[in-house]
Enzyme design. Structure first.
Site, PDB file in Angstrom:
ATOM      1  N   GLU A 268      44.997  73.227  22.335  1.00 42.16           N
ATOM      2  CA  GLU A 268      44.202  72.097  22.811  1.00 42.16           C
ATOM      3  C   GLU A 268      44.639  71.668  24.216  1.00 42.16           C
ATOM      4  O   GLU A 268      43.809  71.291  25.046  1.00 42.16           O
ATOM      5  CB  GLU A 268      44.311  70.922  21.835  1.00 42.16           C
ATOM      6  CG  GLU A 268      43.703  71.188  20.468  1.00 42.16           C
ATOM      7  CD  GLU A 268      42.243  71.595  20.557  1.00 42.16           C
ATOM      8  OE1 GLU A 268      41.462  70.865  21.194  1.00 42.16           O
ATOM      9  OE2 GLU A 268      41.891  72.643  19.996  1.00 42.16           O
ATOM     10  N   TRP A 271      43.126  74.167  26.536  1.00 39.19           N
ATOM     11  CA  TRP A 271      41.702  73.847  26.752  1.00 39.19           C
ATOM     12  C   TRP A 271      41.567  72.813  27.870  1.00 39.19           C
ATOM     13  O   TRP A 271      40.639  72.866  28.693  1.00 39.19           O
ATOM     14  CB  TRP A 271      41.072  73.286  25.476  1.00 39.19           C
ATOM     15  CG  TRP A 271      40.432  74.280  24.566  1.00 39.19           C
ATOM     16  CD1 TRP A 271      40.903  74.718  23.366  1.00 39.19           C
ATOM     17  CD2 TRP A 271      39.171  74.963  24.776  1.00 39.19           C
ATOM     18  NE1 TRP A 271      40.025  75.624  22.817  1.00 39.19           N
ATOM     19  CE2 TRP A 271      38.963  75.792  23.646  1.00 39.19           C
ATOM     20  CE3 TRP A 271      38.222  74.946  25.791  1.00 39.19           C
ATOM     21  CZ2 TRP A 271      37.828  76.592  23.513  1.00 39.19           C
ATOM     22  CZ3 TRP A 271      37.093  75.739  25.665  1.00 39.19           C
ATOM     23  CH2 TRP A 271      36.906  76.556  24.542  1.00 39.19           C
ATOM     24  N   TRP A 299      13.576  69.744  26.950  1.00 39.20           N
ATOM     25  CA  TRP A 299      14.092  68.804  25.962  1.00 39.20           C
ATOM     26  C   TRP A 299      13.013  67.809  25.544  1.00 39.20           C
ATOM     27  O   TRP A 299      12.042  67.582  26.258  1.00 39.20           O
ATOM     28  CB  TRP A 299      15.295  68.059  26.536  1.00 39.20           C
ATOM     29  CG  TRP A 299      16.416  68.963  26.954  1.00 39.20           C
ATOM     30  CD1 TRP A 299      16.728  69.358  28.221  1.00 39.20           C
ATOM     31  CD2 TRP A 299      17.368  69.606  26.089  1.00 39.20           C
ATOM     32  NE1 TRP A 299      17.815  70.190  28.207  1.00 39.20           N
ATOM     33  CE2 TRP A 299      18.230  70.365  26.914  1.00 39.20           C
ATOM     34  CE3 TRP A 299      17.577  69.607  24.706  1.00 39.20           C
ATOM     35  CZ2 TRP A 299      19.286  71.117  26.406  1.00 39.20           C
ATOM     36  CZ3 TRP A 299      18.624  70.349  24.192  1.00 39.20           C
ATOM     37  CH2 TRP A 299      19.463  71.095  25.037  1.00 39.20           C
ATOM     38  N   ASN A 334      37.741  64.151  17.381  1.00 38.54           N
ATOM     39  CA  ASN A 334      37.179  65.322  18.048  1.00 38.54           C
ATOM     40  C   ASN A 334      36.180  66.092  17.184  1.00 38.54           C
ATOM     41  O   ASN A 334      35.155  66.574  17.688  1.00 38.54           O
ATOM     42  CB  ASN A 334      38.297  66.265  18.502  1.00 38.54           C
ATOM     43  CG  ASN A 334      37.759  67.361  19.403  1.00 38.54           C
ATOM     44  OD1 ASN A 334      37.175  67.086  20.437  1.00 38.54           O
ATOM     45  ND2 ASN A 334      37.933  68.608  18.997  1.00 38.54           N
ATOM     46  N   TRP A 352      21.509  67.261  26.601  1.00 36.47           N
ATOM     47  CA  TRP A 352      22.950  67.023  26.478  1.00 36.47           C
ATOM     48  C   TRP A 352      23.457  66.033  27.528  1.00 36.47           C
ATOM     49  O   TRP A 352      24.440  65.320  27.294  1.00 36.47           O
ATOM     50  CB  TRP A 352      23.725  68.338  26.586  1.00 36.47           C
ATOM     51  CG  TRP A 352      23.533  69.113  27.863  1.00 36.47           C
ATOM     52  CD1 TRP A 352      22.606  70.069  28.116  1.00 36.47           C
ATOM     53  CD2 TRP A 352      24.304  68.991  29.075  1.00 36.47           C
ATOM     54  NE1 TRP A 352      22.735  70.556  29.403  1.00 36.47           N
ATOM     55  CE2 TRP A 352      23.777  69.920  30.006  1.00 36.47           C
ATOM     56  CE3 TRP A 352      25.381  68.198  29.457  1.00 36.47           C
ATOM     57  CZ2 TRP A 352      24.293  70.063  31.300  1.00 36.47           C
ATOM     58  CZ3 TRP A 352      25.898  68.334  30.752  1.00 36.47           C
ATOM     59  CH2 TRP A 352      25.356  69.261  31.643  1.00 36.47           C
ATOM     60  N   TRP A 375      30.304  68.711  25.975  1.00 32.07           N
ATOM     61  CA  TRP A 375      28.857  68.594  25.801  1.00 32.07           C
ATOM     62  C   TRP A 375      28.150  69.911  26.083  1.00 32.07           C
ATOM     63  O   TRP A 375      27.197  70.275  25.379  1.00 32.07           O
ATOM     64  CB  TRP A 375      28.299  67.462  26.662  1.00 32.07           C
ATOM     65  CG  TRP A 375      28.416  66.156  25.933  1.00 32.07           C
ATOM     66  CD1 TRP A 375      29.401  65.222  26.064  1.00 32.07           C
ATOM     67  CD2 TRP A 375      27.552  65.688  24.904  1.00 32.07           C
ATOM     68  NE1 TRP A 375      29.201  64.200  25.179  1.00 32.07           N
ATOM     69  CE2 TRP A 375      28.067  64.449  24.458  1.00 32.07           C
ATOM     70  CE3 TRP A 375      26.392  66.187  24.319  1.00 32.07           C
ATOM     71  CZ2 TRP A 375      27.455  63.711  23.447  1.00 32.07           C
ATOM     72  CZ3 TRP A 375      25.774  65.449  23.318  1.00 32.07           C
ATOM     73  CH2 TRP A 375      26.305  64.229  22.895  1.00 32.07           C
TER      74      TRP A 375
END
Length: 470
Positions: A268, A271, A299, A334, A352, A375
């Site tokens: 993590e 990341w 969208w 998360n 998004w 996202w």
């Protein structure tokens, strides 16, 4: 003795220990001033004057100022445009160099370029240091010398490059200068109001970070991989806001993760570096899909659906619980961030960027790189994102990660009386049971905004425009 002076500009690094820019300034033998700017360009754009992040920063600055004063220095705090305040202050103090830690956001890079140019006009150098990431710039590249766009090979290269020196602490010995130490202004002096940090148990500053970190490192860090996906369980570190504002050092966290064999948690942290790298090398991700083909997606335009999602009124209990947690305390687990993001984009069919913006306004730990990366991952438009045809089922996710409905009952109390078999999909109760429990769907709790099965088919059709690019 060196009579030259330096200025350290604190930004998202609100600590006095293991601080790259501060250490570099002190090592030069110069008398070191320390400063922070409440940047009006950032503050004026915030939608609310009751912003927990500003309150968190202000309280953290009080602690930082006290720590620096104990070392013979202190914090000079200004309120205004950083592009004007820092060059002006540096010139006023007669410093030779301004030190700051690197920031990877496009707006911050533009700001720093302007500051550097104004400093240069005064004959003052501007030195950037790497502090919030373990690796940045061109330190981790593919064999072809390009930035990575897939996480696992990036992680492998990151780990292969890592040495003890990369996560060693920076020393902080040297001479501090006091300067014009007027103290840290009150929130009202910069146009903001006190928030509910204390009521929510949010403890700012280095001491708040240390307390959370020691509790996590003492036991939960080794169980993180097993517990991290269950929002009703205390399984994560809760350090994200402290990492965002730098009240503790990423290097200490990496050292402990390595020593503890906490591989999942270390991933993590990697990341985090990965998303910094993506933002740094691919700034078009701000406002656009990392994969340009995904900008062609059409969208839905559904303001009522978006409002229901924001309010936690979608009719899907775990989605609603996650959104209500966010609205209540400015934080979201998360696993729930992934679930609610998938729901917005692939159940409601909404852009998004709407969700990214809402999170940016609400999250105490908002960080552009991670928020944008998350996202885009959920909407399949980002680097190393989930495939467009992978669509979280909000009911099965609820059954898997909140099996007893404990988290749902905490944040959606109108469903507290429901049996476990109905807590994840309350519309499956018969009307008589609903009446008996006082939870009539459509009256006491919303009916589902969409049918997940039909929404999934619409999403697959919507993403057909990018099938060839996958």
């Amino acid at each position: 003795m060196n009579n030259e002076k330096a200025l350290v500009w604190f930004r998202r690094d609100l600590r006095d220990n293991d601080h790259a820019a501060l250490s570099a300034a002190l090592a030069d033998g110069q008398a070191v001033y320390c400063a922070f700017v409440f940047d009006s360009e950032i503050l004026d754009a915030l939608p609310s004057k009751h912003d927990r992040r500003v309150h968190f920063i202000r309280e953290s600055l009080l602690e930082l100022d006290a720590a620096l004063r104990a070392k013979g220095g202190g914090l000079i705090v200004r309120h205004g445009r950083a592009t004007e305040e820092i060059p002006g202050l540096a010139h006023q103090l007669g410093v030779k160099t301004v030190f700051a830690n690197r920031d990877y956001e496009p707006a911050a890079k533009r700001r720093d370029a302007e500051v550097a140019a104004r400093l240069a006009a005064f004959g003052i150098a501007f030195v950037h240091m790497k502090d919030q990431a373990i690796f940045d710039g061109h330190e981790v590249l593919t064999q072809a010398g390009k930035p990575f766009s897939v996480f696992t090979p990036y992680k492998n290269a990151w780990l292969k490059r890592l040495t003890a020196a990369d996560c060693a602490s920076w020393p902080d010995q040297g001479r501090y200068a006091g300067g014009e130490l007027a103290g840290v202004p009150g929130l009202d002096e910069i146009g903001f109001k006190t928030t509910d940090l204390a009521e929510l148990g949010i403890r700012p500053g280095m001491s708040g970070a240390r307390a959370l970190w020691e509790e996590f490192a003492a036991g939960r860090i080794q169980r993180y991989g097993a517990l991290r996906d269950f929002p009703a369980i205390k399984g994560v570190s809760y350090l994200s806001v402290h990492l965002r504002f730098g009240t503790l050092s990423i290097r200490e966290l990496v050292r402990t993760a390595l020593a503890s064999g906490a591989d999942t948690w270390l991933s993590e942290l990697i990341w985090r570096d990965f998303y910094f790298m993506i933002l740094d090398h691919f700034p078009h991700v701000v406002g656009h899909a990392f994969k340009p083909d995904y900008d062609a997606i059409q969208w839905e335009s559904w303001s009522a659906g978006y409002a229901a999602w924001c309010q936690g009124r979608t009719g899907y209990p775990l989605v609603d619980a996650g959104m209500r947690q966010l609205n209540h305390c400015g934080w979201m687990h998360n696993r729930l961030r992934m679930i609610v993001a998938s729901f917005l984009t692939k159940d409601l069919g909404l852009d998004w960027r709407l969700g990214e913006k809402y999170f940016a306004e609400q999250l105490n730990d908002f960080d552009l790189s991670a928020n944008n990366g998350g996202w885009q991952w959920a909407s399949s438009s980002g680097c190393d994102a989930q495939p467009y045809f992978r669509i979280f089922n909000p009911v099965t996710q609820s059954e898997k990660f909140d099996p007893e409905g404990s988290f749902i009952r905490r944040y959606v109390p109108e469903l507290a009386k429901l049996a476990n078999k109905y807590i994840h999909a309350p519309w499956q109760m018969g009307r008589g049971e609903q009446e008996a429990l006082g939870v009539v769907i459509g009256r006491d709790y919303p009916a589902p905004l969409v049918d997940h099965g039909r929404a999934r088919e619409k999403t697959l059709a919507r993403y057909a425009v990018v099938k060839k690019a996958v």
